[in-house]
Design an enzyme around this catalytic site. Structure first.
Site, PDB file in Angstrom:
ATOM      1  N   CYS A   1      38.566  50.962  30.968  1.00 56.58           N
ATOM      2  CA  CYS A   1      39.316  50.750  31.979  1.00 56.58           C
ATOM      3  C   CYS A   1      37.823  50.853  33.488  1.00 56.58           C
ATOM      4  O   CYS A   1      37.613  51.893  33.711  1.00 56.58           O
ATOM      5  CB  CYS A   1      40.465  50.917  32.962  1.00 56.58           C
ATOM      6  SG  CYS A   1      41.248  50.623  34.388  1.00 56.58           S
TER       7      CYS A   1
ATOM      8  N   SER B   1      46.805  42.934  27.531  1.00 55.44           N
ATOM      9  CA  SER B   1      47.003  43.427  28.175  1.00 55.44           C
ATOM     10  C   SER B   1      46.865  43.675  29.761  1.00 55.44           C
ATOM     11  O   SER B   1      45.527  43.181  29.914  1.00 55.44           O
ATOM     12  CB  SER B   1      46.884  45.733  28.200  1.00 55.44           C
ATOM     13  OG  SER B   1      47.025  46.482  28.691  1.00 55.44           O
TER      14      SER B   1
ATOM     15  N   LYS C   1      51.401  46.339  28.672  1.00 56.46           N
ATOM     16  CA  LYS C   1      50.874  47.221  30.340  1.00 56.46           C
ATOM     17  C   LYS C   1      50.326  48.617  29.516  1.00 56.46           C
ATOM     18  O   LYS C   1      50.632  49.045  28.929  1.00 56.46           O
ATOM     19  CB  LYS C   1      51.492  46.877  31.076  1.00 56.46           C
ATOM     20  CG  LYS C   1      51.494  47.872  31.985  1.00 56.46           C
ATOM     21  CD  LYS C   1      49.899  46.817  32.580  1.00 56.46           C
ATOM     22  CE  LYS C   1      49.490  48.235  33.781  1.00 56.46           C
ATOM     23  NZ  LYS C   1      47.895  47.657  34.674  1.00 56.46           N
TER      24      LYS C   1
ATOM     25  N   GLY D   1      44.578  36.286  28.846  1.00 56.57           N
ATOM     26  CA  GLY D   1      44.781  37.969  29.160  1.00 56.57           C
ATOM     27  C   GLY D   1      44.769  36.470  30.895  1.00 56.57           C
ATOM     28  O   GLY D   1      46.171  36.157  31.745  1.00 56.57           O
ATOM     29  N   THR D   2      44.114  36.430  31.631  1.00 55.35           N
ATOM     30  CA  THR D   2      44.357  36.271  32.688  1.00 55.35           C
ATOM     31  C   THR D   2      44.376  34.755  33.475  1.00 55.35           C
ATOM     32  O   THR D   2      45.268  34.224  33.950  1.00 55.35           O
ATOM     33  CB  THR D   2      42.809  35.636  34.097  1.00 55.35           C
ATOM     34  OG1 THR D   2      41.988  37.698  34.008  1.00 55.35           O
ATOM     35  CG2 THR D   2      42.774  35.003  34.571  1.00 55.35           C
TER      36      THR D   2
ATOM     37  N   VAL E   1      43.878  47.690  39.574  1.00 52.46           N
ATOM     38  CA  VAL E   1      45.421  47.861  40.072  1.00 52.46           C
ATOM     39  C   VAL E   1      44.876  49.032  39.267  1.00 52.46           C
ATOM     40  O   VAL E   1      46.158  50.018  39.992  1.00 52.46           O
ATOM     41  CB  VAL E   1      45.725  47.290  38.677  1.00 52.46           C
ATOM     42  CG1 VAL E   1      47.304  47.819  38.688  1.00 52.46           C
ATOM     43  CG2 VAL E   1      46.283  45.771  39.292  1.00 52.46           C
ATOM     44  N   GLY E   2      44.345  49.542  38.543  1.00 54.48           N
ATOM     45  CA  GLY E   2      44.493  51.223  38.283  1.00 54.48           C
ATOM     46  C   GLY E   2      45.068  51.678  37.522  1.00 54.48           C
ATOM     47  O   GLY E   2      46.257  52.870  37.461  1.00 54.48           O
TER      48      GLY E   2
ATOM     49  N   ASN F   1      37.247  44.800  27.738  1.00 52.63           N
ATOM     50  CA  ASN F   1      37.543  44.614  29.349  1.00 52.63           C
ATOM     51  C   ASN F   1      36.911  43.788  30.781  1.00 52.63           C
ATOM     52  O   ASN F   1      35.837  43.048  30.154  1.00 52.63           O
ATOM     53  CB  ASN F   1      37.657  46.307  28.740  1.00 52.63           C
ATOM     54  CG  ASN F   1      39.371  46.696  30.525  1.00 52.63           C
ATOM     55  OD1 ASN F   1      39.362  45.757  31.008  1.00 52.63           O
ATOM     56  ND2 ASN F   1      39.985  47.327  29.280  1.00 52.63           N
ATOM     57  N   THR F   2      36.944  44.077  31.323  1.00 59.34           N
ATOM     58  CA  THR F   2      36.688  43.922  32.747  1.00 59.34           C
ATOM     59  C   THR F   2      35.279  43.869  32.931  1.00 59.34           C
ATOM     60  O   THR F   2      34.909  44.784  33.175  1.00 59.34           O
ATOM     61  CB  THR F   2      37.395  43.686  34.172  1.00 59.34           C
ATOM     62  OG1 THR F   2      37.586  45.154  34.122  1.00 59.34           O
ATOM     63  CG2 THR F   2      38.671  43.081  33.795  1.00 59.34           C
TER      64      THR F   2
HETATM   65  C1  LIG Z   1      45.180  42.083  36.621  1.00 61.76           C
HETATM   66  C2  LIG Z   1      44.822  42.607  35.091  1.00 61.76           C
HETATM   67  C3  LIG Z   1      45.464  43.553  34.569  1.00 61.76           C
HETATM   68  C4  LIG Z   1      44.998  44.552  33.437  1.00 61.76           C
HETATM   69  N1  LIG Z   1      45.511  45.849  32.737  1.00 61.76           N
HETATM   70  C5  LIG Z   1      44.679  46.494  32.072  1.00 61.76           C
HETATM   71  C6  LIG Z   1      45.585  47.570  31.475  1.00 61.76           C
HETATM   72  O1  LIG Z   1      46.309  47.556  31.499  1.00 61.76           O
HETATM   73  N2  LIG Z   1      44.757  47.449  30.130  1.00 61.76           N
HETATM   74  C7  LIG Z   1      43.828  47.526  29.957  1.00 61.76           C
HETATM   75  O2  LIG Z   1      43.107  47.651  28.721  1.00 61.76           O
HETATM   76  N3  LIG Z   1      43.200  46.402  29.849  1.00 61.76           N
HETATM   77  C8  LIG Z   1      43.858  45.646  31.259  1.00 61.76           C
HETATM   78  N4  LIG Z   1      43.372  44.095  31.867  1.00 61.76           N
HETATM   79  C9  LIG Z   1      41.983  43.847  31.253  1.00 61.76           C
HETATM   80  C10 LIG Z   1      42.697  42.292  30.325  1.00 61.76           C
HETATM   81  O3  LIG Z   1      43.139  43.059  29.399  1.00 61.76           O
HETATM   82  C11 LIG Z   1      41.212  41.678  29.901  1.00 61.76           C
HETATM   83  O4  LIG Z   1      40.154  42.283  28.474  1.00 61.76           O
HETATM   84  C12 LIG Z   1      40.144  41.093  30.984  1.00 61.76           C
HETATM   85  O5  LIG Z   1      41.139  40.915  31.106  1.00 61.76           O
HETATM   86  C13 LIG Z   1      39.458  39.817  29.848  1.00 61.76           C
HETATM   87  O6  LIG Z   1      40.147  39.171  29.331  1.00 61.76           O
HETATM   88  P1  LIG Z   1      40.553  37.497  30.539  1.00 61.76           P
HETATM   89  O7  LIG Z   1      39.199  37.164  30.917  1.00 61.76           O
HETATM   90  O8  LIG Z   1      41.383  36.803  29.619  1.00 61.76           O
HETATM   91  O9  LIG Z   1      41.947  37.622  31.487  1.00 61.76           O
HETATM   92  C14 LIG Z   1      43.921  44.512  33.090  1.00 61.76           C
HETATM   93  C15 LIG Z   1      43.689  42.822  33.515  1.00 61.76           C
HETATM   94  C16 LIG Z   1      44.157  41.491  34.663  1.00 61.76           C
HETATM   95  C17 LIG Z   1      43.632  40.771  35.993  1.00 61.76           C
END
Ligand SMILES: Cc1cc2nc3c(=O)[nH]c(=O)nc-3n(C[C@H](O)[C@H](O)[C@H](O)COP(=O)(O)O)c2cc1C
Length: 301
Positions: A130, A21, A45, A265-266, A71-72, A192-193
């Site tokens: 989040c 997402s 999203k 994701g990223t 982003v929030g 998540n992050t």
């Molecule tokens: C720009 C951005 C926006 C994100 N928005 C959401 C979101 O809306 N909801 C959510 O659960 N996670 C969100 N995440 C987290 C990602 O879905 C994911 O959990 C996290 O980035 C780790 O995976 P990755 O290292 O493959 O990116 C976001 C991450 C990024 C970088």
């Protein structure tokens, strides 16, 4: 060609590769670049009951082997989603999954209930993790009681596959996963992050408008992998693994650690075709190692 099909509760996936997402829009943005129906699922999203503006800029910063974002949860709200986005995505031939966030259990439940009514959305991913919003978000994902309150409220009003997305910003993630399982979650996804920070030393201020942000990308992979391994041992429900996956090898590590499916994701920002490459790479690895079914490696560690 090995059998790549997996199940997350009642949800059948063609293969274990999904998008994370917030990094893949509503899928449509990638329609000219990859065959969307070649994915196991697309997690769109984050959506909330009411529209959200998100945080002020700057809200992204690059780090070594990753990025920070705050982003929030900017989005136009669930009613806009149902009216304007859903008609455009409902016929994409993969699992279209909505990521749901909120500021109270009632908020989450109301949003989930509205999505329950959409025939071609077979699952939601509940974002209780989040780190970039003041009200709710990660607050629910960092205690067992907080997680339970949201999952319980949503379970009463949402009847399809319920995936709960966990926060890595905790001491014992397995306890939180067990609390979600006990309240009826069909699956947990993680991570998540991770909360982080970067400073612009010339201006002597944070690189991000709200001071901190969520760290993602290859730099978080070892942490994510460790957490997936811990959670997969602690719960009976399927685990979805993510955090820094960029290659098929990364994805296979998560599968071996116990994830039934993975999200990317990223890495989509660097290579918008990465999901398909990872799917094909998993298949090639299985073929090369004489495996006929992806289940032969899930949790094989
Ligand atoms: C720009 C951005 C926006 C994100 N928005 C959401 C979101 O809306 N909801 C959510 O659960 N996670 C969100 N995440 C987290 C990602 O879905 C994911 O959990 C996290 O980035 C780790 O995976 P990755 O290292 O493959 O990116 C976001 C991450 C990024 C970088």
């Amino acid at each position: 060609m090995a059998d790549l099909r997996v199940n997350i509760g009642a949800l059948a996936l063609k293969n274990p590769v999904m998008t994370a997402s917030g990094t893949f829009g509503y899928g449509l943005e990638f329609a000219d670049l990859i065959p969307l129906d070649g994915l196991g699922g697309i997690i769109v999203k984050g959506t909330t009951l009411k529209p959200r503006e998100g945080n002020d800029y700057p809200r992204m910063a690059e780090t070594a082997s990753g990025m920070l974002n705050c982003v929030g949860l900017q989005n136009k709200g669930v009613d806009y989603f149902c009216e304007h986005i859903y008609p455009q995505i409902k016929d994409i031939d993969t699992n279209m999954i909505v990521n749901v966030s909120g500021s109270s259990p009632e908020d989450y439940a109301e949003c989930a209930a509205r999505i329950d009514a959409l025939e071609n959305i077979p699952a939601i991913e509940l974002n209780i993790s989040c780190p970039n919003v003041k009200d709710g978000g990660m607050a629910f994902g960092t205690t067992c009681q907080g997680a339970e309150s949201v999952v319980k409220a949503v379970r009463e009003r949402y009847h399809k596959t319920l995936i709960v997305k966990l926060s890595p910003n905790v001491t014992n993630i397995a306890e939180i996963a067990k609390a979600c399982e006990a309240q009826g979650a069909d699956s947990v996804s993680l991570i998540n992050t991770l909360m982080g920070m970067a400073i612009d030393i010339e201006h002597r201020k944070s690189m991000l408008s709200i001071g901190t942000g969520g760290l993602s990308g290859p730099c978080v992979k070892p942490v994510a992998l460790r957490m997936v391994w811990q959670v997969a041992k602690a719960v009976k429900i399927p685990v979805v693994g993510l955090g820094g996956i960029t290659t098929a090898k990364d994805a296979i590590e998560f599968l071996m650690a116990g994830a039934t499916a993975i999200e990317i994701g990223t890495a989509n920002f660097l290579d918008p075709t990465v999901t398909i490459k990872v799917r094909d790479g998993i298949n090639e690895w299985l073929d090369a190692h004489g495996c006929k079914d992806v289940h032969e490696i899930i949790g094989c560690l």
